[in-house]
Motif scaffolding. Structure first.
Motif, PDB file in Angstrom:
ATOM      1  N   LEU A 241      42.820  45.475  48.968  1.00  0.00           N
ATOM      2  CA  LEU A 241      41.743  46.437  48.710  1.00  0.00           C
ATOM      3  C   LEU A 241      41.712  47.472  49.829  1.00  0.00           C
ATOM      4  O   LEU A 241      41.576  48.672  49.571  1.00  0.00           O
TER       5      LEU A 241
ATOM      6  N   THR B 199      33.047  42.709  47.740  1.00  0.00           N
ATOM      7  CA  THR B 199      33.857  42.117  46.678  1.00  0.00           C
ATOM      8  C   THR B 199      33.259  40.782  46.235  1.00  0.00           C
ATOM      9  O   THR B 199      33.709  40.194  45.275  1.00  0.00           O
TER      10      THR B 199
ATOM     11  N   HIS C 202      33.131  45.940  44.023  1.00  0.00           N
ATOM     12  CA  HIS C 202      34.428  46.628  44.087  1.00  0.00           C
ATOM     13  C   HIS C 202      34.976  47.007  42.716  1.00  0.00           C
ATOM     14  O   HIS C 202      35.726  47.997  42.613  1.00  0.00           O
TER      15      HIS C 202
ATOM     16  N   THR D 169      41.418  42.703  42.055  1.00  0.00           N
ATOM     17  CA  THR D 169      42.010  43.581  43.058  1.00  0.00           C
ATOM     18  C   THR D 169      43.534  43.537  42.962  1.00  0.00           C
ATOM     19  O   THR D 169      44.216  44.557  43.041  1.00  0.00           O
TER      20      THR D 169
END
Lengths: 249, 692, 313
Positions: free
Chosen positions: B450, B506, B533, B665
């Motif tokens: 990320l 996240t 996220h 992600t």
């Protein structure tokens, strides 16, 4: 019943260490209550609860920050605390530290003193017995079982090598060093710790002190012939273990 | 014309004056008993503490009138209940209208119960009376199907109380009495039609049809007349008895359920109350709303059916917890509740996943009740040793792993990244990384991914480095309110010293508390400023600063994390993100608000197992469900704890050769053409090796 | 002040192995005459001391075979008064933990415990001990102390025996009734004897919880090996103490010792470092267990369990 419990705030060290002079750099250290002393506090509080009345006094040798740990002990059920100022080099000298604590004990007139058998960081295993020596009191160490005192004496179970328990009859007042496993220390919630802020902690400077040891150097030991590391793939380690087991049979 | 204007019937036809008087006396007695019963209930509830949340009148009105919560996931029951609900209301209103006309309108000269009004009234009442009976029959027949949620067997091995042994009987008495009242009502109507044969009574179709049937058996007007009289009294007395018993029986839900819905905290579970800090020790500590909740429960069993603990052999059923508390309240219990009314193993089994609260048609708030019981249990020393050890680690080191704070930002250095320190410089996005994303090696990989994507996209973001502490969502849900408050205070102070536009995380648990709870504790940001996220990644793709260059042609299913989905209603953003990556998304049967908790919530990831040995754990059951999805190759998660739980469950469920875990992600990283091979937090990182 | 005293520890009519090691250490590095002190009513214990270099055994005759800590304190104090040593050694053992530090306190001696190395050049003595669970070592000295008491760690020095029996000098002493031995009680036994196993699969704090122990027990069974544990699991009440390896548990020396999630506290190492081959798994690469292990890995023990289960099938 007045019980004095000696509690130490110990340094918890992770896998990274930096040495600063004769001790570990405090940046690499977290502070917590010594597990053995928490067991001692639990024992004291439980005995006071069983007796229905009495006082549990928490004694700590430490700087002002150590009062956080004292609050934890007070939150578990201690009634009040006495803090003796720490001196540099205390971690070398359990007999010297015990001499200063002895001064406080003499003034308090307790039925007995409980101390953890050892501290998690220095692990001298000596402060409690040294305290008994300074006071001229009997001592039982590595106490794993403890019956309620009667008639000025108590029967305890001392843990020896191999898990053997030595049942011992000891006269009071005495110093007992408490081994883990004697009980499960109760959890003190933050709320209880906050409420314990109302309990008194008196600061004292010891009248006399003596030094029985001093650290001259501290180092990370060079590991001689340490383990051959296999890398951290669990599958590879598992098959190696299986192989070693085959060979051992 | 003449027919219509004279359409009516005489009330109390053939009754002696004293009989009418007796009827009204009995009605008054019944009403008084009913009011007395209501007063007793109100007095019980008022013994509770004030709620502190605004009453949800309009929302409840809508829910009650549409029966929307009953229709959820049980359409047929919902329709049947609508029949019963409106049937009862209409019939009751009908009686009241009739009484009004008889004793107010007619004497005052504006009687209206005749003519077109009467015909409409007859039709209306017949139709709704039929709906009532059809609904009730549905419910009775359904009992034959032995539905799991109507199984009153206990899941915790405790002995069944006398009251509980009568549950089925009570349910049947309730339902059957309404059936009998409704059915006798129609029979009475039919008998009257047989007796008087008014031609307009075709406007009462059910009664009319029934009358034809009775006539065909040779029933004469005289016989009909005498039966009518007795049956009328039977029906009337039964109805009066029913009404007076409402506040004492299952029927009380007609009053208490709407009250519970009105009192329901609009942010229930998303936020937990700060007071009382020591939680609930006895029933008198309960708020009014929670006491009302105990009585509102109709034993529908939807919570029991949906609870992951109940489904995996753990000794917790949310339904039984509420019913046990109800019985304790009924017996006027003044002493402690845990253990005794609620056992410790029961209390600690809850994952605070909110499936129960979410599905409950009458607004029972199991989650905060359990949470407040936990608070008190911890104060009294009930925390299991593993939980205790973790709470102590959190207190000492500020994270649940017991790692030193300096290790928290280690992943930054290990990945060779340079990330601004949000404490020292203003940033647009303050990324609150979270414990698992920072310390757990498997999750660290996604944290690094990320970070790489955000950097490549030119996002102005920073982290708090070693000043970050665990946000405390699960500490609060585990019941250690004091520790949560301490963490919140420390974190708010740290963040208050920063300049930022939004907060990113996240971790759905962190997301929930930063978004919903911290603003109530004095945090200098609003809920809207906190973003997950998946939301941010969608934004970046929209803005074109990240672009999908490599569509992943794989079939997968997505597991909605409790704290993101059910708690905060974020279902579609992660799905949009998944589809943009080119993944074919096929849903599991239980998706969105019906997602099955992985078992880590409520602090359970820090606690001992309470399930019977050999039970299939919630995460394993979920994987069993996932592998049945058509063509599925990957199991997608958007939560670090889900990643940990499902990585484990995939192995232990025996499906490791069929399905793989992917965090969102990771998917976006791959789809946007970043190079996965170089991401290893332990190995040395070579910046030149990335495509970014 | 000169001369060295060694406090000898005994139980049930036998001088402990640890005491023999300390005697040998004292002989090698001590100054002046090396005298051993035995406090017991059983004066025949003295005949068990055969370490070459020990000058004499001072048998302090009291009324009990298992004297209490106060009696030991008083007796040793008497001998110190009589002999004026510059060094006193004692095994760092649970039994003497109650008396040796008290002796140091009451007599104003220099003191260090769990000593793993020491050096004396006639006048000054220095000792080395470890701190922080073995992660660091420190050197100590004892300024201004004419006599120093060192408690030595077991398993560091080698015992030396079978020299000629040593001259015995008896001293009478009255027992101190403040501490009185009642009886010994053996550790609980569930029938498992880990000391006879060829291969031990040993789990420590890293196992996490009681249910995980069952998993490893199952793995051990299917691998055909025996499960053992370190102390914290017994303290928590998760498993019986007859599975415990360590100073307060059993001492084992199997062909293969597999240590999972065990950090290697001194008391644990004391119980297993005699194993022929040791493989240790611990996520902390600096854990002291790696200093005695032959092979090691920092993988997670639960991941390892997954892999072992796959292998077993």
């Amino acid at each position: 019943m007045k019980i004095i419990v000696c509690v130490k705030e110990v340094a918890v060290v992770g896998d990274e260490i930096e040495i600063d002079g004769i001790d570990i750099d405090r940046d690499y250290v977290d502070l917590a209550i010594n597990e053995w002393d928490a067991t001692a506090v639990e024992q004291a509080v439980a005995m006071r609860e069983a007796a229905g009345s009495g006082e549990v006094v928490v004694v700590t040798v430490g700087d002002e920050g150590a009062e956080d740990t004292m609050r934890r002990a007070l939150a578990m059920g201690g009634d009040r605390g006495i803090r003796l100022e720490a001196l540099e080099g205390d971690h070398a000298d359990p007999v010297g530290v015990a001499a200063r604590i002895a001064g406080v004990i003499r003034a308090e007139q307790a039925d007995f003193v409980l101390v953890g058998t050892q501290s998690a960081d220095a692990a001298h295993g000596a402060t409690g017995a040294a305290l008994a020596g300074h006071l001229g009191w009997p001592c039982a160490a590595v106490v794993r079982e403890m019956d309620a005192p009667t008639g000025g004496r108590a029967i305890v179970g001392r843990e020896l090598d191999g898990g053997v328990i030595a049942r011992t009859d000891i006269a009071l007042p005495a110093v007992l060093t408490i081994q883990t496993g004697l009980n499960q220390p109760r959890y003190a919630t933050l709320r209880q710790i906050k409420q314990a802020a109302d309990k008194e902690i008196r600061t004292e400077v010891a009248a006399e002190s003596s030094q029985h040891a001093r650290i001259t150097a501290m180092r990370v030991p060079v590991s001689v012939g340490g383990a051959t590391m296999l890398g951290d793939d669990p599958a590879a380690v598992a098959s190696r273990i299986a192989q070693l087991i085959e060979e051992a049979r | 014309m003449l027919l219509l204007s004279t359409a009516t019937r005489r009330t109390f036809d053939g009754f002696a004056q004293w009989q009418i008087g007796l009827w009204y006396i009995l009605s008054a007695v019944s009403t008084l008993i009913f009011l007395y019963g209501c007063w007793r209930l109100i007095r019980k509830y008022r013994a509770g503490r004030a709620n502190g949340t605004p009453p949800q009148v309009l929302r409840s009105l809508k829910q009650v009138l549409t029966n929307s919560a009953i229709l959820r996931r049980s359409t047929w029951s919902g329709i049947a209940h609508l029949g019963v609900f409106y049937g009862f209301i209409v019939l009751f209103a009908g009686t009241v209208i009739l009484a009004f006309d008889d004793h107010v309108a007619v004497p005052l000269g504006f009687g209206f119960w005749h003519g077109p009004f009467y015909l409409g009234y007859s039709l209306f009442l017949d139709v709704f009376g039929a709906a009532l009976l059809l609904g009730l029959c549905f419910f009775l027949l359904r009992r034959l199907a032995r539905l799991r949620r109507l199984d009153y067997a206990r899941v915790d091995g405790k002995p069944v109380s006398a009251k509980r042994a009568r549950y089925r009987l009570d349910d049947l008495v309730f339902t059957w009495s309404l059936v009998v009242i409704g059915a006798t009502g129609f029979v009475i109507e039919a008998l009257r039609i047989v007796e008087y044969k008014p031609s307009f009574e075709v406007w009462a179709p059910v009664g009319y049809a029934l009358a034809r049937v009775l006539e065909s058996t040779g029933l004469t007007a005289n016989t009909a007349s005498s039966i009518h009289f007795s049956l009328w009294w039977f029906h009337g007395l039964l109805a009066l008895a029913f009404v007076s018993a409402i506040p004492f029986t299952k029927a009380m839900h007609m009053l208490v359920a709407p009250a519970a819905l009105v009192e329901r905290d609009p942010t229930v579970s998303k936020t937990l109350p700060s007071e009382p800090e020591a939680g609930y020790a006895t029933l008198t500590d309960f708020t009014v709303a929670h006491l009302v909740d105990l009585d509102a429960c109709t034993k529908c069993g939807k919570c029991h059916e949906v609870c992951p603990a109940t489904n995996s052999g753990m000794p917790l059923s949310p339904r039984d917890l509420i019913l046990d508390l109800r019985e304790a309240a009924a017996s006027g219990l003044k002493e402690g509740l845990v253990p005794g009314v609620v056992e410790e193993a029961t209390l600690w089994s809850c994952m605070q996943c909110n499936a129960c609260v979410d599905i409950c048609p009458v607004g029972v708030q199991h989650v905060p009740i359990i949470n407040l019981l936990r608070r008190n249990a911890i104060e009294e020393g009930s925390a299991d040793s593993m939980l205790q050890a973790t709470l102590e680690k959190i207190h000492t080191t500020g994270n649940s792993f017991g790692e030193q704070k300096r290790k928290r930002p280690r992943w930054v250095k290990d990945a060779g990244l340079e990330i601004p320190d949000a404490r020292k410089q203003p940033v647009e996005i303050l990324w609150y990384v979270g414990d698992y994303a920072s310390f757990d090696p498997a999750n660290q990989k996604n944290t690094i991914r990320l970070a790489q994507m955000l950097t490549a996209a030119g996002v102005d973001f920073g982290i708090l480095y070693d000043a970050e502490r665990t946000a405390g969502n699960d500490v609060r849900r585990a019941g250690e309110e004091g520790l949560f408050q301490m963490l919140a205070e420390e974190n708010i102070e740290t963040i208050s010293g920063c300049e930022f536009e939004r907060i990113l995380t996240t971790d759905p648990h962190t997301f929930n508390t930063l978004r919903n709870e911290y603003p109530t504790l004095g945090a200098p940001w609003t809920s809207e400023q906190v973003v997950h996220h998946t939301e941010l990644l969608n934004e970046l793709l929209d803005a074109g600063v990240l672009g999908v260059t490599n569509l992943l042609s794989v079939v997968g299913t997505y597991h909605d994390p409790c704290a993101l989905g059910r708690y905060n209603g974020i279902f579609e953003q992660p799905r949009d993100l998944i589809r943009r990556c080119g993944v074919t998304l096929n849903e599991m049967p239980r998706n969105r608000d019906n997602s099955l908790c992985c078992g880590a919530g409520g602090g359970r990831i820090w606690m001992k197992e309470t399930a019977e040995p050999g039970s299939r754990r919630p995460a394993e059951q979920r994987i069993d469900e996932a592998v049945e999805v058509a063509g599925v190759e990957i199991f997608m998660v958007a939560c670090p704890k889900d990643a940990v739980m499902y990585t484990d469950a995939i192995k232990t469920s025996g499906h490791a050769d069929v399905i793989e875990l992917r965090e969102l992600t990771e998917l976006v990283f791959e789809a946007c053409g970043f190079n996965s091979a170089t991401v290893d937090p332990v190995a040395a990182f070579d910046p030149a090796a990335t495509d970014a | 002040m000169s001369g060295t005293l060694v406090i000898v520890d005994h139980r049930d009519g036998r001088i402990t192995d640890h005491s023999h090691e300390v005697l040998a250490a004292a002989v090698t590095h001590g100054s002046g005459d090396i005298d051993a002190i035995i406090v017991s009513s059983d004066t025949s214990l003295a005949s068990q001391i055969t370490t070459p270099g020990v000058a004499r055994v001072i048998a302090v005759k009291v009324s009990e075979t298992e004297p209490g800590s106060c009696t030991i304190r008083g007796a040793v104090h008497r001998v110190i008064e009589l002999r004026n040593p510059s060094l006193v050694f004692a095994p760092f053992s649970p039994n003497l933990m109650a008396s040796a530090p008290a002796i140091a306190a009451a007599n104003g001696l220099g003191f260090a415990s769990d000593v793993i190395a020491f050096a004396s050049d006639g006048d000054t003595i220095s000792a080395t001990r470890s701190y922080y669970g073995g992660k660091v070592e420190a050197d100590l000295e004892f300024p201004g102390r004419a006599c120093t008491l060192l408690m030595l760690r077991g398993g560091v020095w080698a015992a030396a025996g079978d020299g000629a029996p040593v001259q015995v000098e008896e001293i009478a002493f009255d027992d101190d009734p403040d501490v009185r031995h009642i009886e010994y009680r053996e550790a609980e036994s569930t029938g498992v004897d880990i000391t006879t196993a060829d291969v031990l699969l040993s789990v420590g704090r890293g196992v996490g919880d009681q249910d995980a122990i069952e998993r490893f027990e199952s793995i051990a069974e299917r691998l055909g090996v025996t499960l053992s544990v370190s102390r914290p699991l017994v303290d928590a009440g998760w498993i019986s103490s007859d599975r415990q390896v360590g100073q307060s548990g059993k001492t084992v020396a199997p062909k293969l010792y597999i240590a999972l999630g065990i950090s290697g506290a001194v008391q644990h190492l004391a119980g297993m470092k005699g194993s022929q081959q040791i493989i240790a798994v611990n996520t902390d690469g600096n854990a002291p267990i790696f200093s005695v292990a032959d092979l090691g890995s920092t993988c997670d023990m639960h991941d390892l369990a997954d892999e072992l289960e796959k292998l077993i099938g």
